[in-house]
Design a protein around this motif. Sequence first.
Motif, PDB file in Angstrom:
ATOM      1  N   GLY A 361       0.500  -1.561   0.006  1.00  0.00           N
ATOM      2  CA  GLY A 361       0.126  -0.018   0.311  1.00  0.00           C
ATOM      3  C   GLY A 361       0.485   0.930   0.055  1.00  0.00           C
ATOM      4  O   GLY A 361       2.416   0.894  -0.727  1.00  0.00           O
ATOM      5  N   LEU A 362       0.484   2.315   0.681  1.00  0.00           N
ATOM      6  CA  LEU A 362       1.154   3.593   0.707  1.00  0.00           C
ATOM      7  C   LEU A 362       0.925   4.018   1.696  1.00  0.00           C
ATOM      8  O   LEU A 362       0.236   4.039   2.276  1.00  0.00           O
ATOM      9  CB  LEU A 362       0.567   4.771  -0.749  1.00  0.00           C
ATOM     10  CG  LEU A 362       0.051   5.837  -0.236  1.00  0.00           C
ATOM     11  CD1 LEU A 362       2.058   6.816  -1.221  1.00  0.00           C
ATOM     12  CD2 LEU A 362      -0.875   7.050  -0.659  1.00  0.00           C
ATOM     13  N   VAL A 363       2.496   4.926   1.753  1.00  0.00           N
ATOM     14  CA  VAL A 363       2.459   5.402   3.352  1.00  0.00           C
ATOM     15  C   VAL A 363       2.174   6.955   2.998  1.00  0.00           C
ATOM     16  O   VAL A 363       3.657   7.608   2.250  1.00  0.00           O
ATOM     17  CB  VAL A 363       4.315   5.027   3.225  1.00  0.00           C
ATOM     18  CG1 VAL A 363       4.130   5.921   5.245  1.00  0.00           C
ATOM     19  CG2 VAL A 363       4.602   3.353   4.184  1.00  0.00           C
ATOM     20  N   SER A 524       5.854  15.382 -16.889  1.00  0.00           N
ATOM     21  CA  SER A 524       4.256  14.666 -17.081  1.00  0.00           C
ATOM     22  C   SER A 524       4.000  14.864 -16.215  1.00  0.00           C
ATOM     23  O   SER A 524       4.746  14.198 -14.761  1.00  0.00           O
ATOM     24  CB  SER A 524       4.093  13.027 -17.945  1.00  0.00           C
ATOM     25  OG  SER A 524       5.568  12.341 -17.367  1.00  0.00           O
ATOM     26  N   LEU A 525       3.104  14.089 -16.023  1.00  0.00           N
ATOM     27  CA  LEU A 525       2.256  14.140 -14.129  1.00  0.00           C
ATOM     28  C   LEU A 525       1.302  12.913 -14.885  1.00  0.00           C
ATOM     29  O   LEU A 525       0.453  12.774 -15.374  1.00  0.00           O
ATOM     30  CB  LEU A 525       1.680  15.289 -13.497  1.00  0.00           C
ATOM     31  CG  LEU A 525       2.055  16.360 -13.666  1.00  0.00           C
ATOM     32  CD1 LEU A 525       3.070  17.388 -14.105  1.00  0.00           C
ATOM     33  CD2 LEU A 525       0.846  16.989 -12.468  1.00  0.00           C
ATOM     34  N   THR A 526       1.398  11.828 -13.654  1.00  0.00           N
ATOM     35  CA  THR A 526       0.969  10.202 -13.865  1.00  0.00           C
ATOM     36  C   THR A 526       0.879  10.660 -12.297  1.00  0.00           C
ATOM     37  O   THR A 526       0.910  10.598 -11.235  1.00  0.00           O
ATOM     38  CB  THR A 526       1.999   9.202 -13.752  1.00  0.00           C
ATOM     39  OG1 THR A 526       2.780   9.419 -14.941  1.00  0.00           O
ATOM     40  CG2 THR A 526       1.270   7.808 -14.273  1.00  0.00           C
ATOM     41  N   CYS A 527      -0.670  10.160 -12.672  1.00  0.00           N
ATOM     42  CA  CYS A 527      -1.600  10.708 -11.794  1.00  0.00           C
ATOM     43  C   CYS A 527      -2.436   8.852 -10.851  1.00  0.00           C
ATOM     44  O   CYS A 527      -3.300   8.902 -12.297  1.00  0.00           O
ATOM     45  CB  CYS A 527      -2.686  11.496 -11.698  1.00  0.00           C
ATOM     46  SG  CYS A 527      -1.926  13.038 -12.048  1.00  0.00           S
ATOM     47  N   ARG A 528      -2.598   9.327  -9.992  1.00  0.00           N
ATOM     48  CA  ARG A 528      -3.028   7.521  -9.700  1.00  0.00           C
ATOM     49  C   ARG A 528      -3.344   7.456  -8.225  1.00  0.00           C
ATOM     50  O   ARG A 528      -3.541   7.584  -7.119  1.00  0.00           O
ATOM     51  CB  ARG A 528      -1.901   5.992  -9.892  1.00  0.00           C
ATOM     52  CG  ARG A 528      -1.607   6.320 -11.671  1.00  0.00           C
ATOM     53  CD  ARG A 528      -0.122   5.508 -11.870  1.00  0.00           C
ATOM     54  NE  ARG A 528       1.008   5.628 -10.770  1.00  0.00           N
ATOM     55  CZ  ARG A 528       2.155   5.523 -11.083  1.00  0.00           C
ATOM     56  NH1 ARG A 528       2.199   4.467 -11.721  1.00  0.00           N
ATOM     57  NH2 ARG A 528       3.060   5.784 -10.426  1.00  0.00           N
ATOM     58  N   LEU A 529      -4.311   6.402  -8.145  1.00  0.00           N
ATOM     59  CA  LEU A 529      -4.655   6.122  -6.416  1.00  0.00           C
ATOM     60  C   LEU A 529      -4.043   4.927  -5.881  1.00  0.00           C
ATOM     61  O   LEU A 529      -4.550   3.745  -6.968  1.00  0.00           O
ATOM     62  CB  LEU A 529      -6.463   6.159  -6.851  1.00  0.00           C
ATOM     63  CG  LEU A 529      -6.532   5.006  -5.816  1.00  0.00           C
ATOM     64  CD1 LEU A 529      -6.838   6.052  -4.568  1.00  0.00           C
ATOM     65  CD2 LEU A 529      -8.520   5.174  -5.780  1.00  0.00           C
ATOM     66  N   VAL A 530      -4.238   5.391  -4.793  1.00  0.00           N
ATOM     67  CA  VAL A 530      -3.361   3.427  -4.522  1.00  0.00           C
ATOM     68  C   VAL A 530      -4.416   3.481  -3.195  1.00  0.00           C
ATOM     69  O   VAL A 530      -5.024   4.268  -2.050  1.00  0.00           O
ATOM     70  CB  VAL A 530      -2.202   4.598  -3.719  1.00  0.00           C
ATOM     71  CG1 VAL A 530      -1.308   2.668  -3.101  1.00  0.00           C
ATOM     72  CG2 VAL A 530      -1.207   4.112  -4.522  1.00  0.00           C
ATOM     73  N   PRO A 531      -5.336   2.227  -3.246  1.00  0.00           N
ATOM     74  CA  PRO A 531      -6.435   2.084  -2.604  1.00  0.00           C
ATOM     75  C   PRO A 531      -6.561   1.766  -1.276  1.00  0.00           C
ATOM     76  O   PRO A 531      -7.335   2.666   0.088  1.00  0.00           O
ATOM     77  CB  PRO A 531      -6.810   0.658  -3.355  1.00  0.00           C
ATOM     78  CG  PRO A 531      -6.819   0.780  -4.673  1.00  0.00           C
ATOM     79  CD  PRO A 531      -4.748   1.457  -4.364  1.00  0.00           C
ATOM     80  N   LYS A 532      -4.723   0.957  -1.185  1.00  0.00           N
ATOM     81  CA  LYS A 532      -4.683   0.759   0.204  1.00  0.00           C
ATOM     82  C   LYS A 532      -3.409   1.996   0.746  1.00  0.00           C
ATOM     83  O   LYS A 532      -2.388   2.095   0.594  1.00  0.00           O
ATOM     84  CB  LYS A 532      -3.937  -0.629   0.474  1.00  0.00           C
ATOM     85  CG  LYS A 532      -5.285  -1.779   0.426  1.00  0.00           C
ATOM     86  CD  LYS A 532      -4.470  -3.217   0.631  1.00  0.00           C
ATOM     87  CE  LYS A 532      -5.344  -4.170   0.086  1.00  0.00           C
ATOM     88  NZ  LYS A 532      -4.787  -5.227  -0.098  1.00  0.00           N
TER      89      LYS A 532
END
Length: 540
Positions: A361-363, A524-532
Amino acid sequence: MYASSTVGFGLTRSLKMSSTVWWEGVEKTRVLIAADSGCGGNKPGELLTLRHPKSENGTCYLFNNGMLQEIQWFKQSYGSWFLGDYISQDGSLYMATPVDPVFILLPVFDQARMKKGDDPGKFRQLDEILFVEGYPEYQHLLSLAEKCMEIVCQTQEVGSMKFYRLDNSKVLAWLTCKVRSLKKALPALDKNYAAQDEKQTLVDAVSIVGEYLKTEPWLKLLYDRLGLEFVDPTTKETNTETFPNAIENKMEYSNSLQERANKKTGKPGKQTKQAKVETGSKNIRDMFSRACKKNLILDTAMELESFRVGLTPTVFYIPGFVTDQEQTQLLDHIYGGSGSKWKTLKNRRLQNWGGMVHEKGLVPQELPSWLTKITAKIHESTGLFPSNINHVLINEYHPDQGIMPHQDGPAYFPVVAILSLGSPVVMDFSPHLRLRSSSDDDISRECGGPERDNQHSFSVLMMPRSLLIFKDDAYSDYLHGISDSPTQCYKQVVNETEALAYSSGDSRKDGDNKILHRDQTRVSLTCRLVPKVHKNLFRF
């Protein structure tokens, strides 16, 4: 009175509006259902009287939070609308739906350049162009015109002043892009379109766009550009009602229903208060709740569908997603901060925003406000992310730099949004090894090489200020990358028409091959969602 109003891409709110006017001696209360701009503003909308782009008749438009909407009239036979404790006996309402302001402004800009024969005409400032005799409310569209009309105009800057002149080639490229996007969307909206041949669907798409164009010169030029036989259009009768003038129909926004109830005019047609809502009847909010939700889904799908490119159904290209001013502001923030934010890799530099992505996941770290502004715009305008975007990678590429074909991995929600700034580039997509056929293993990426298998590999031309989105199958089954060459071929890209319609001369043809010369740095801006999301790494 209260009417249901769509907001953005999935919300519904109550919109308090009133418009009580005299029409042919009868007082009527208008019910308006309008799409909100999604900008979060609460400023009440304004009704503007502008010229219709085809007929040139005075027509009423709703201008709300920077969005221009056209108004259509709907009337239910033998019906009335219940508005809380009140009843509207007329049974009619107005639907306000977004319209591309370029269509509305096109004849004004065409006339302002004073073109004669082969002479391209004059450059003019916006306040001059939008000074239209008899229609002072065009001045309300100054900021809107500044944002959108560069798509179809040449511009020149002299000091702090900016001048515009309509460009025929840009207009036709933009119209072609509109028609082709609409052609892609129609089969998904009606099975009759899906059953007919592509040429007829193209003709139908031109006919729909033609409702906003004058026959001379634009509609005839568009037919010629698409290789279609010109058919003289006939005016369709619609159930729209034109307001008599710009003064009589200005909607008044009231603070409460009680205020309106206390305004005793004594004129005929006055609505009477109902002591009790009749059994079996429904409030207008209840009547439109399901319909509005259905329309929201349809509108979102239709709008996104119009930007789909290529044969892979989950790749979308949105040209001009941000303005020149927004691009400049983003680059100022990217390069204006601490140099320590950059991490130098072998073939590029990058900045990591939002925290550290771990296999579990994401800290998280909070995104800065200048980034959340753009991520919120992507989230709200596409409707593809289930929650707010929480991670952004900013990559810097010099003209001879690229990135190897790769996948983004399972830690992210399977949607990627890439915003391109500064310089154009071609991004290549190739099927994952497990999906490739034996004949697809050694596909040449050189111009003039073997033609690609369009069922598998493909490329997308990404112009400055554009947004590329890919998801689902395109995310999981394909690798994406950029060649490390200062020149790239865009001969086989799947979005050439859409991309070059918004081009500012960043590419040129080289013989029969179409060559892109990368002579500037691209960001470039790479935009994403980390659900956890994990607050503490040591709690894994």
